[in-house]
Each structure stands twice: as C-alpha cells, then as structure tokens.
Design a protein around this motif. Structure first.
Motif, PDB file in Angstrom:
ATOM      1  N   ARG A  66       1.088  19.297   1.192  1.00 46.15           N
ATOM      2  CA  ARG A  66      -0.055  18.438   1.492  1.00 46.15           C
ATOM      3  C   ARG A  66       0.503  17.050   1.815  1.00 46.15           C
ATOM      4  N   VAL A  67       0.358  16.657   3.067  1.00 50.04           N
ATOM      5  CA  VAL A  67       1.059  15.484   3.579  1.00 50.04           C
ATOM      6  C   VAL A  67       0.068  14.454   4.107  1.00 50.04           C
ATOM      7  N   LYS A  68       0.351  13.186   3.875  1.00 48.00           N
ATOM      8  CA  LYS A  68      -0.405  12.124   4.536  1.00 48.00           C
ATOM      9  C   LYS A  68       0.560  11.197   5.253  1.00 48.00           C
ATOM     10  N   LEU A  69       0.268  10.923   6.507  1.00 54.21           N
ATOM     11  CA  LEU A  69       1.034   9.925   7.257  1.00 54.21           C
ATOM     12  C   LEU A  69       0.172   8.675   7.327  1.00 54.21           C
ATOM     13  N   ASP A  70       0.676   7.548   6.828  1.00 55.11           N
ATOM     14  CA  ASP A  70      -0.112   6.318   6.853  1.00 55.11           C
ATOM     15  C   ASP A  70       0.362   5.425   8.003  1.00 55.11           C
ATOM     16  N   VAL A  71      -0.409   5.427   9.094  1.00 57.10           N
ATOM     17  CA  VAL A  71      -0.059   4.601  10.259  1.00 57.10           C
ATOM     18  C   VAL A  71      -0.923   3.342  10.322  1.00 57.10           C
ATOM     19  N   SER A  72      -1.597   3.002   9.212  1.00 57.02           N
ATOM     20  CA  SER A  72      -2.451   1.812   9.214  1.00 57.02           C
ATOM     21  C   SER A  72      -1.591   0.559   9.386  1.00 57.02           C
ATOM     22  N   ASP A  73      -2.266  -0.590   9.639  1.00 52.73           N
ATOM     23  CA  ASP A  73      -1.504  -1.817   9.881  1.00 52.73           C
ATOM     24  C   ASP A  73      -1.160  -2.570   8.594  1.00 52.73           C
ATOM     25  N   ARG A  74      -1.290  -1.923   7.444  1.00 55.88           N
ATOM     26  CA  ARG A  74      -0.834  -2.519   6.183  1.00 55.88           C
ATOM     27  C   ARG A  74       0.689  -2.647   6.212  1.00 55.88           C
ATOM     28  N   THR A  75       1.211  -3.548   5.404  1.00 60.53           N
ATOM     29  CA  THR A  75       2.668  -3.675   5.309  1.00 60.53           C
ATOM     30  C   THR A  75       3.235  -2.490   4.535  1.00 60.53           C
ATOM     31  N   PRO A  76       4.514  -2.162   4.786  1.00 61.03           N
ATOM     32  CA  PRO A  76       5.138  -1.112   3.982  1.00 61.03           C
ATOM     33  C   PRO A  76       5.032  -1.406   2.485  1.00 61.03           C
ATOM     34  N   GLY A  77       5.208  -2.661   2.084  1.00 63.05           N
ATOM     35  CA  GLY A  77       5.136  -3.012   0.660  1.00 63.05           C
ATOM     36  C   GLY A  77       3.780  -2.676   0.059  1.00 63.05           C
ATOM     37  N   TRP A  78       2.706  -2.973   0.814  1.00 61.16           N
ATOM     38  CA  TRP A  78       1.368  -2.631   0.340  1.00 61.16           C
ATOM     39  C   TRP A  78       1.245  -1.123   0.173  1.00 61.16           C
ATOM     40  N   LYS A  79       1.758  -0.414   1.166  1.00 60.10           N
ATOM     41  CA  LYS A  79       1.655   1.056   1.117  1.00 60.10           C
ATOM     42  C   LYS A  79       2.444   1.638  -0.051  1.00 60.10           C
ATOM     43  N   TYR A  80       3.630   1.105  -0.301  1.00 57.61           N
ATOM     44  CA  TYR A  80       4.430   1.596  -1.435  1.00 57.61           C
ATOM     45  C   TYR A  80       3.617   1.518  -2.724  1.00 57.61           C
ATOM     46  N   ALA A  81       3.054   0.313  -2.956  1.00 58.38           N
ATOM     47  CA  ALA A  81       2.306   0.101  -4.197  1.00 58.38           C
ATOM     48  C   ALA A  81       1.066   0.992  -4.264  1.00 58.38           C
ATOM     49  N   GLU A  82       0.394   1.139  -3.110  1.00 57.91           N
ATOM     50  CA  GLU A  82      -0.835   1.938  -3.062  1.00 57.91           C
ATOM     51  C   GLU A  82      -0.579   3.401  -3.438  1.00 57.91           C
ATOM     52  N   TYR A  83       0.448   3.995  -2.851  1.00 60.61           N
ATOM     53  CA  TYR A  83       0.679   5.422  -3.118  1.00 60.61           C
ATOM     54  C   TYR A  83       1.403   5.652  -4.438  1.00 60.61           C
ATOM     55  N   GLU A  84       2.062   4.620  -4.937  1.00 55.52           N
ATOM     56  CA  GLU A  84       2.543   4.709  -6.323  1.00 55.52           C
ATOM     57  C   GLU A  84       1.356   4.741  -7.265  1.00 55.52           C
ATOM     58  N   MET A  85       0.404   3.834  -7.030  1.00 56.49           N
ATOM     59  CA  MET A  85      -0.819   3.820  -7.852  1.00 56.49           C
ATOM     60  C   MET A  85      -1.504   5.182  -7.822  1.00 56.49           C
ATOM     61  N   LYS A  86      -1.514   5.817  -6.662  1.00 54.07           N
ATOM     62  CA  LYS A  86      -2.181   7.113  -6.523  1.00 54.07           C
ATOM     63  C   LYS A  86      -1.326   8.278  -7.019  1.00 54.07           C
ATOM     64  N   GLY A  87      -0.107   7.993  -7.457  1.00 55.14           N
ATOM     65  CA  GLY A  87       0.710   9.024  -8.090  1.00 55.14           C
ATOM     66  C   GLY A  87       1.304  10.054  -7.156  1.00 55.14           C
ATOM     67  N   VAL A  88       1.413   9.724  -5.871  1.00 55.89           N
ATOM     68  CA  VAL A  88       1.960  10.685  -4.901  1.00 55.89           C
ATOM     69  C   VAL A  88       3.425  10.983  -5.258  1.00 55.89           C
ATOM     70  N   PRO A  89       3.779  12.251  -5.462  1.00 57.44           N
ATOM     71  CA  PRO A  89       5.117  12.588  -5.986  1.00 57.44           C
ATOM     72  C   PRO A  89       6.275  12.088  -5.122  1.00 57.44           C
ATOM     73  N   ILE A  90       6.173  12.206  -3.794  1.00 50.26           N
ATOM     74  CA  ILE A  90       7.294  11.800  -2.944  1.00 50.26           C
ATOM     75  C   ILE A  90       6.819  10.874  -1.833  1.00 50.26           C
ATOM     76  N   ARG A  91       7.516   9.734  -1.679  1.00 49.84           N
ATOM     77  CA  ARG A  91       7.294   8.839  -0.547  1.00 49.84           C
ATOM     78  C   ARG A  91       8.445   9.031   0.420  1.00 49.84           C
ATOM     79  N   LEU A  92       8.109   9.243   1.673  1.00 52.86           N
ATOM     80  CA  LEU A  92       9.134   9.441   2.698  1.00 52.86           C
ATOM     81  C   LEU A  92       9.115   8.231   3.623  1.00 52.86           C
ATOM     82  N   GLU A  93      10.217   7.492   3.692  1.00 52.76           N
ATOM     83  CA  GLU A  93      10.313   6.332   4.572  1.00 52.76           C
ATOM     84  C   GLU A  93      11.165   6.696   5.774  1.00 52.76           C
ATOM     85  N   ILE A  94      10.673   6.338   6.952  1.00 50.82           N
ATOM     86  CA  ILE A  94      11.435   6.644   8.165  1.00 50.82           C
ATOM     87  C   ILE A  94      11.401   5.429   9.107  1.00 50.82           C
TER      88      ILE A  94
END
Lengths: 478, 478
Positions: free
Chosen positions: B322-350
C-alpha cells in the motif's frame, strides 16, 4: 437452518398473492427472521452474505472515484437536527429519541440518525477553511432508524443497513457533476452486477429528499409492476452550507460557501432483487452476488467413486466460483428444491453414469434448462452459463418493464391502466405541484422520475392541459 | 486534512504526559475528531482505514473456522434484557434508553444494545430444536452503546465499533474448546498481525463478563506500563440456555440445554496499537495494518526525471504494497514529519543524485535508520524491511513488558512497585474475593488474568497468607 422438510414446502404463487409470496421466500430461503423487537428483523447468514457481496463491490467502486470511508456517531442532538428547516420537517416525525443514559435523564434528547447530513455538515464547518481542504468525499456503511408503522423485511423496517456518502466541493459545477456521476455509478452497478434494469432521472420537487436542491434517482420495476426506488443521489447546492455556515477561502482569498452532495443505497435493494427476479420456486439470484454460484449434488453417492468425483469437482470449481457441495443425507429431491428456493444460479448433478461418460448435468436456475456438460472444460462452461444467466434475467426484467409501461393523457386513463395492471405510465406534466397532488389523490400514483432521456409524447399537461415539455414516469411504489 | 503546518507542530512527549501525548497523536495523525455528540467521536478516513484492515483480516480468520456473519437489531426491549439476572445487573446502569418513536411514547422502552447476548438467545430458542441445528456460529460487526461518564478516543466512548461472536453448541466440551480456540485466534492475530505481545489466561470471578461461567482474556501492556484488555472470549455454559429455555433433542431423543460462547474485540485495540508502539514523533503502525506502508517523497522534484522516477516507483511498489506518493508542494521536511506522525513504516526518498546512482533512501519509522537501497531489487528490500519492522516493534513491546513485570509478596509491596513504575505484578492468590477486593482498595490495582501457563513463585496468598497455587497478574488498566 432447515428443520425437517419445512423449507421445501410449497410457497404461495406470485400470481395468487405477491405479498405473501415475498414473505414466504424471504423466510424459506433463510434470508431473515423476525425478532421480538417490533419493526426490526434479523439478517441471517444467507441474507447478510448477499449484503456483504453488494458492499464489497460497491465499496471498491466508491473508492475508485476517490471516496473515503469514515464513521460518524449514531446520535444527533435535537438542536443540531433542527438547523436546516426542510430537513427537520422531513425527518422529525419518524425518528427514535433517546432520553435516558443509565438512570439519568439527558439534558438534551438525542435522536438516532435517520440519515447523517447534519453531523457531516457540523464536521465540514470545523474542518474546512481553505480551498486546499476541498473536496472531501466521505462514505459510511451503517444502519439508520426510521420509526415506520408497518414492517416488511428489506423494504420497510425501523432499522436498516445502508451506505451514505457525503461530499463537499468548491464549486457548484463540481457538485453537479459528482451527483450525476454517483447516480450513474449506482445505475451501472444495478444493471451490470445485479441484472436489474433501471430508469435514470430526476425527482420532482414534491418527491425530492428533504433539504435537497435536486434528487437524482434510479427506479426499477418489480415483477408485479410496482416501482422500487433503487438508489438516490442528492445535490444540496449551498443550502446546508448556509444553514451550517460552511465556508472556505478560495484562491483569490474570498470567502465562499461549499457545495454538497449525498447519496445512498440500502438493503431495500435486496428486496428489489427478490421481487424483480424471483419465481414460484423461490429466489433467483444474479450470479455476481449469489453467495453460492454452483451447488454440487452427488447422485447415488453411496456408489463407488461418486463422492470422490464430487469432491474433485468442488476443488476444481472453487478456484473460480463460490461453490457448495452438499453431502448431507437429504434426498436429491429435497436438495433440488432447497437450492432452488435459495436461488443458486447453477445446480451441478453428478452420478455414476455421468462419471462413466465423463460428464455432469448442469441445471440453470432461471429457466430450468438441463445441460449435459463435459467434465473436460467445465470451468469455461460454468463461466459461460453464469454469464448467460445474468443476461437472461436482466432481459426478462427489462421485458417485464417494457410490457408494463404505458402512456396516459388523463388521470382517469392513468388510474384505469394502473388498476388493470400495475406498471409505469408515461405522461406529460406541467411542473405544478397541484397537478402532481391530483394524480396522487385520484389515482394513488406518484411521480417516479423525470427521465434524463425524455420523450415528447404530447405538448400539454395530462392533468391541467397547460403547455408542457416534461415527461414524468408515474407508478405505484414500494 | 492538514491546515497550514499545524499537523507537524511538536506533540507532548510521552514521558512528560502520556495521556496528553495520546490525545495529541490521535488528533494530529488524523485518526479521530470530536463532535457535538458528547462522549462520541468521529472516525476519520485514516482511523477508519486501520479498523477496516483489522476487520478484513479478522473476518477471514473467523470465517475460516466456520463462523458466519449476521446482523441483529440494535434495540433490546427492557423485558428481554432482564431475562438473565447477572447480565442485567452488569449492563443496566450504563445503557441508553429509547422512549419515543416520532411523537409517540413507546409502550415498552428499548435499550440500545450494550452487547447482544439476549437477542441471540431469543433467536436460538426459536431456531434450535434438534441436534441437527447445531452448532450455530454467528458473528456481527456493529457498534454498541455504553453510557460512560468520561471519553477517550478508542479507549472509552459511548458508542464504539466492535465485533461480537455468539455460538451455540451441543456439548460442554465443544463450547469449552471453542471458547479457547477463539482466544488463541485473537492472540495470534494480536501478535502476528499487530505486533502486540499478549498474555493469555482466565479472568477471576470478580472480573469476568456479566453472566459468563468463565471469561478468557488476552492482556497487553502499554508503553506507560498500564494494562489493556485486548480481547475476551466467554464461556456461558448453559446458564443463558436455562434462562431462555434453549433446548434441543439429542440423538437419543432426549431434551438437552445448549452450551454457548461469545467473544469480542473492539476499536479499543486501535488505542492499544497507539499506546504500545507510538513514540514522541507520533504513531508507529504495525506494517500489516498500516493503511500506507510506504510513502514516496520526491526530493528536488522540479529537477528533470525526478517525478518520472517517483511515479515509476509508485507503480512498481503498488503491485505489492500500500503505497502513497506525495507530490504536493509541501517541503520534504514537512512531509517527513507528517508521515512520521501518521506512523507510515517506510519512507522512500528519491532525488536526482539517487537516480544517477540507481538507488533510493529508505527511512524506517521504528528506529529512524536510513538505508541506501538499490532500485534493482527494491520490492524484495521493502518486503524484508516491513518484516523486520514488525519483528522489531514486537520485540520492543515485549521487552517493555518484561522490564515492567515484577513480583510481590504483600499488598504494600505491590502498591509500592506500581507507584514507582506502573507495570504487571505477579503474586500468588488464594481465590477469595475479599483478598481481591483488598488489593483494589489498598493498591488501586485489579487482577488482569490468571495465565494459562502459570508459575509457582510462592505457596501462600500474598494478601491473607492462606495456601495458594494460583498465580495472578495484577496491574492498573485502561
């Protein structure tokens, strides 16, 4: 479930007493049971399994167009229900009220949701601030309560299962398009999944949902010619948004009201499936939602090799279909009647002679046809037969609707036609409520819908004679 | 859901105020929202998705052991609730009462089910006559209502979602075995699906379910050392059968009472997942029930080729996870914190450099580890990492329980240990209610369970000093 041979006793014929036939079928097919809770029924495993099939498929379709599932409380404080005037007038007379929690009287009484618009509005008012918060597309699967006087399993019970979608959009155009899309989603599901032909159109002002700007509907016809509202999709415009003060700032930083929709489908649909497809031997289930698609009945199962072959067929077919092998000690005759009552699309009989010849017998539920099928390509044969059953019962229901659809150019003519044989009657209507009320009063018929694809069967209202370019389909409804 | 950057504001630390940390997390991760309905919460899409994951897996496991889904009415007439004495005493103080339908006062008031034993008993009494009608193994997914004073999302709300299984068996042995099997089913699900280590055992007389002969339980420990009853399985013996006169004729044609079980698990479990696994950055979701297992964050996504590669990875990984790609215009830092808060097991940075090297960066939610992973065998790598995260958070929770489990040989010692650091305390108990009451009164602790696998840490009751061979695990519970 079965006790003795009660389940396969004769049921009332549809033509003798359609209402009694319906009651016989829902009980003898093991769909529901009554309880001591007046106005409510128990959904037994076989009935609930049909609802689960409907849920699973619809849920996937909802999610595919961006809807997300949520769960809102079952209670609505009285003051909240009263926020939108038309809505409370529509629902207040039929809600159940909770007045006590434990031994204490509540400060404000709570109704059990008859529908949840006001709860979603309250949430939207808090959660939506910017255009970035839109759209919101929510759905919930739950039960709702409406304190009806009479009870009929699936068709009218005080508590019933349904789904209710609630969406919030930035523009009127988007809400319009979404309302229409959800209606077409329901229509496609009804026709291609349940083999239920439907008419698509709009409700009149009188018949629309309490508080809606516009209600779209799909209507199907039952075997007896009466109509069933199968699903509805409502466009609220900004009326609820104004009553609940739900606004957002748009890209130009201006404050705007949101635009809302809601759409729902309930276990009434199961009543529709029963009454559209069933026959004097019981249920006829559309193959795609039949909990059992193929029932295997071993013949002379004490003979060597019969049970082995039956288990082998169960194993093979189970990989592709929902299969039941009945190895109980009931007679084949009992089993035939039992699974006919339960509407299983295909019965597969396998006996010693069949095995010798490398074949089996398939009996199709919809028309009783017996087919000798080779065991070599059985999966393909069954696949094809399920498909043709779907097409055949759809076509049968469509023909019934066609045969029972008439036109009328006066209320007398409409009443006469409906009294002779219930069905749909097309007639031109001026758009005035008084004319619609007159039809109700003089012919006990209601406007079912104004079809999207209209026809011009005349130029004047069939009640008042004023100019009209609106065709309405009238009927008597469940 | 997010408005501005509010979601990634700091949350309270677990060690500063665990209760506040919990409230922060459930809101900021977008699991629930409060409503104007006192004592009830809204399950938002992300929270409801977790419940759907739990439902789907458990439902399959229930069906695999022969249970069938049904739906019984939400109302119970007052007279029906009163049929079993212990049961009514247990539940009457906390039920909600419906007294009016529309404008009319009901002849008999109805409570909203706090649990449905009496409704199933009434059905069984009508439906069961012969040994051929047994066993019956029913389950329903629904909400129930208990009029609690305090509210805590998932842990204590007036309405909550659950499943309740109700079975009827011919013999005591079969009911005993089924009660135990369902408990082990829950335990296996908790440990192998939710990474939640549990103790398995029996409740004492004082703590068992109202009306049950025996209650089996699985108990888990939260990060703060408090206990959570995770699921229960009740054996009713023939007590309800006698109160409701539910009998069948056996093979010798003798009349016998049936033997019953019931078993349930609720959205409390989600509270348990939060409190067992979460950390100061938010949720840590067990990979098997995480609605998003991998979130893909493109870095410098305006650079050529980055978005193309991100979409390609989404496409590849979506076939397995189950994958989500976040292409929104938020900063990577915002996204890191957001998906950490949501407990997503793996963050993939590319990013551009990763693409050059044919690699990406995986960040593991449980320990923050960064792994440079080749794009060549990414599916296998992610699969393996999800597996190791499951193992790691299970092990972390197990260690926490181990470190927080003590023994006591007097009430004073037990109280002192719990006051110093909450946890489980093992102590021998004589079986007398008075001693159990004393522990509650003097140490505000309750017996959690008598483990199936007992230990002999002493020979005498830690309260009264009488001989004892029963080990009880004590604790303070949610």
């Amino acid at each position: 479930m079965a006790k003795g041979d009660k389940n396969v006793e004769m049921i009332t014929s549809r033509d003798v007493d359609f209402a009694q036939w319906y009651t016989d079928v829902v009980k003898k097919a093991g769909l529901v049971e009554y309880s001591s809770v007046k106005g409510c029924v128990i959904l037994l495993p076989y009935g609930y399994a049909i609802w689960e099939m409907i849920k699973t498929e619809l849920d996937a379709r909802f999610k595919a167009v961006g809807n997300e599932n949520v769960y809102f409380p079952m209670f609505i404080p009285e003051s909240l229900l009263q926020r939108e005037k038309d809505h409370i007038e529509g629902f207040a007379p039929e809600v159940a009220w909770v007045t006590h929690g434990g031994d204490e009287e509540l400060e404000e009484r709570l109704c059990i949701r008859p529908t949840s618009e006001v709860l979603f509005c309250e949430y939207f008012a808090n959660a939506i601030q910017s255009h970035r918060d839109l759209p919101k597309k929510f759905n919930q699967w739950c039960s709702v309560v409406r304190w009806e006087k009479s009870t009929r399993p699936f068709l009218r019970t005080r508590e019933f299962m349904w789904q209710e979608g609630h969406t919030a959009h930035a523009t009127a155009e988007e809400a319009d398009a979404f309302t229409l899309m959800m209606l077409h989603l329901y229509a496609d599901f009804a026709e291609n999944y349940l083999a239920l032909p439907v008419l698509r159109g709009r409700k009149t002002e009188k018949e629309k949902f309490a508080g809606a700007k516009e209600t779209l509907t799909i209507e199907s016809m039952m075997h007896d010619g009466k109509a069933l509202q199968t699903a509805t999709s409502h466009n609220f415009g900004s009326d609820f948004a104004k009553a609940f003060d739900i606004t957002y700032t748009d890209k130009e930083n201006k404050l705007q009201h949101i635009h809302q929709t809601s759409w729902g489908l309930s276990t009434r649909l199961i009543g529709g499936i029963i009454m559209a497809h069933g026959d004097d031997n019981g249920l006829v289930l559309p193959p795609k939602i039949a909990p059992i698609q193929v029932v295997i009945i071993p013949i002379a199962s004490h003979k060597e090799g019969v049970l082995d072959k039956a288990y082998e067929l169960e194993n093979t077919l189970s990989r592709h279909f929902r299969v039941k092998l009945d190895v109980s000690d009931r007679t084949p005759g009992w089993k035939y009647a039992e699974y006919e009552m339960k509407g299983v699309p295909i019965r597969l009989e396998i006996g010693p002679k069949d095995i010798e010849k490398g074949q089996c017998v398939l009996v199709l539920r919809d028309n009783g046809e017996k087919i000798v099928a080779s065991l070599d390509n059985l999966v393909e044969e069954v696949q094809m037969r399920l498909y043709t059953i779907h097409k055949a019962i759809y076509e049968k229901a469509r023909k019934n609707r066609e045969n029972r659809t008439n036109t009328a150019f006066s209320i007398d003519e409409l009443r006469e036609k409906l009294d002779t044989a219930a069905g749909f009657v097309k007639a031109m209507w001026c758009g005035e409520r008084t004319c619609e009320d007159a039809v109700k009063e003089q012919a006990t018929a209601t406007s079912r819908l104004m079809p999207f694809v209209s026809e011009n069967i005349g130029d004047t209202c069939f009640v008042c004679g004023k100019p009209s370019d609106t065709l309405v389909v009238w009927g008597r409804a469940y």
